[in-house]
Design an enzyme around this catalytic site. Structure first.
Site, PDB file in Angstrom:
ATOM      1  N   HIS A 395       0.823  -1.217   0.000  1.00 46.92           N
ATOM      2  CA  HIS A 395       0.000   0.000   0.000  1.00 46.92           C
ATOM      3  C   HIS A 395       0.860   1.271   0.000  1.00 46.92           C
ATOM      4  CE1 HIS A 395      -3.676   2.021  -0.006  1.00 46.92           C
ATOM      5  NE2 HIS A 395      -4.286   1.498   1.053  1.00 46.92           N
ATOM      6  N   ASP A 399      -2.147   2.482  -4.479  1.00 44.43           N
ATOM      7  CA  ASP A 399      -3.376   2.893  -3.804  1.00 44.43           C
ATOM      8  C   ASP A 399      -4.476   1.865  -4.053  1.00 44.43           C
ATOM      9  OD1 ASP A 399      -2.224   5.211  -2.830  1.00 44.43           O
ATOM     10  OD2 ASP A 399      -2.800   6.395  -4.593  1.00 44.43           O
TER      11      ASP A 399
END
EC number: 2.3.1.61
Length: 424
Positions: A395, A399
């Site tokens: 992450h 995204d």
């Protein structure tokens, strides 16, 4: 005197473990001859001598961890021992001690070994076998030609070990069981356990998996694919594909590999990695395909998948899988990939959260194809072959929007495979 050093192995491999010395002090060594087998977290490699002469000193023991560039042996001038005879002479008293305390029963076995020794050595020279397998067979008095007939391939140490195990199982079963029971009883009389050392590969894999979990912001997102169209296309094209491509079969992995390449081009963040404060976006598409072996899961890479057609990808996946199971993968097969696909469906997994491989940013998980009722529209429900897919991703780089979009692209391409096949 010339030193034998641990060679450069691969960019990501800095150390290994001495698995087995193939030569001993005093043995003659030819230039380019393997003298030690080195175990790394990827594959086992044989280290060769750059000079001919005599092995004068071992600077590391079996089981020691050694680093790239470290000296592990010294080779000097002269002529050494005949290694084909030395192990047999050294092994004789050991065999007598281990096999029986009855001298009368030990003598016939020793005589039989002496009678057949020359014949076995002649046969062994004609067999295609690794140096470690030859050495091990000499020590155990095993004829490699018998093993070669069964293996239909290069004879390796594990083949010799399996042969010895099969021939001695009945003799050793009862004593081994008693010894194991004794060990377990001493440890805990009521709760038996088995304790064994982890292989270097398993220890390294465990360490790296933990590092990935601790050093990345790993998250997994899911989607599902209706496999109806791709299964129908594969069925219709199957026979013609085999004819057109010299027997190569059309599988699902090539579809998912090509779909992954297209999705990586659309979402380049998924094809990236973090290096310090920089993000490196790879402009190549080397896709790793996870292969299950006796030594655990290995991930060789199919290079330049964007430049290969379906048949070339299927061929390479098949070749890499065979090399992995035969323990013939080279270091070049195992490093510097950009993305990985793992298929837990072959083991019956319906859903999973795969762990990112090494320095990559994401991994795609395939799963079992399960027929279940699906709502086609408000008034129609049909049984469809469905597969859950998962994308585990870092992450910090990717995204949620990109991760979901990536999986959606995979889904759309697999559900409309004609376009994917035509583009290839």
């Amino acid at each position: 005197m010339p030193e034998v050093k641990v060679p450069e192995l691969a960019e990501s491999i800095t150390e290994g473990t001495i698995a087995e010395w193939l030569k001993q002090v005093g043995d003659s060594v030819d230039k380019g001859e393997a003298i030690v087998e080195l175990e790394t977290d990827k594959v086992n490699v044989e280290v060769v001598s750059e000079e001919a002469g005599v092995l004068q000193e071992l600077l590391a023991n079996e089981g020691d961890t050694v680093e790239v560039g470290q000296a592990i042996a010294v080779v000097g001038e002269g002529s050494g021992n005949n290694t084909s005879e030395a192990p047999a002479k050294q092994e004789a008293p050991k065999q007598e001690t281990e096999t029986s305390t009855d001298d009368k029963s030990a003598q016939p076995a020793e005589a039989t070994s002496n009678d057949t020794d020359d014949k076995s050595q002649d046969n062994n020279q004609r067999v295609n076998a690794t140096p470690s397998a030859r050495k091990y067979a000499r020590e155990k008095g095993i004829d490699l030609s018998e093993i070669a007939a069964a293996s239909n391939d290069v004879v390796r140490k594990e083949h010799v070990d399996q042969s010895q195990t099969q021939t001695s199982t009945q003799q050793q079963a009862q004593p081994a069981a008693k010894e194991e029971t004794k060990k377990l009883t001493q440890q805990n009389p009521s709760k038996p356990v088995i304790r064994e050392k982890m292989s270097r590969r398993k220890k390294t894999a465990a360490k790296k998996l933990l590092e990935v979990s601790n050093n990345t912001a790993m998250l997994t997102t899911f989607n599902e694919i209706d496999m109806t169209n791709v299964m129908d296309l594969r069925k219709r094209k199957k026979e013609q594909f085999i004819k057109d491509h010299d027997g190569t079969k059309l599988g699902f992995m090539s579809f998912f590999t090509k779909a992954a390449v297209a999705a990586l081009k659309k979402y380049p963040e998924v094809n990236a990695e973090i290096d310090g404060d920089d993000m490196i976006t790879k402009q190549y598409y080397d896709i790793g395909v996870a292969v299950s072996t006796e030594d655990g899961l290995l991930v060789p890479f199919v290079r330049d998948c964007d430049k290969k057609n379906f048949a070339e990808i299927e061929d390479e996946i098949g070749n890499l899988a065979k090399k992995a199971r035969d323990k013939k993968l080279g270091l070049d097969d195992m490093v510097n990939g950009s993305f990985t696909i793992t298929n837990g469906g072959i083991f019956g997994s319906m859903m999973s959260t795969p762990i990112i491989n090494g320095s990559q940013a994401a991994i795609l998980g395939m799963h079992s194809i399960i027929t279940r009722p699906i709502a086609i529209d408000a008034d129609t429900i049909e049984n469809r072959p469905m597969m859950y897919i998962a994308l585990s991703y870092d992450h910090r780089i990717i995204d949620g929007k990109e991760a979901v979009g990536f999986l959606k692209t995979i889904k759309e391409l697999i559900e409309n495979p004609e376009d994917l096949l035509l583009e290839s």
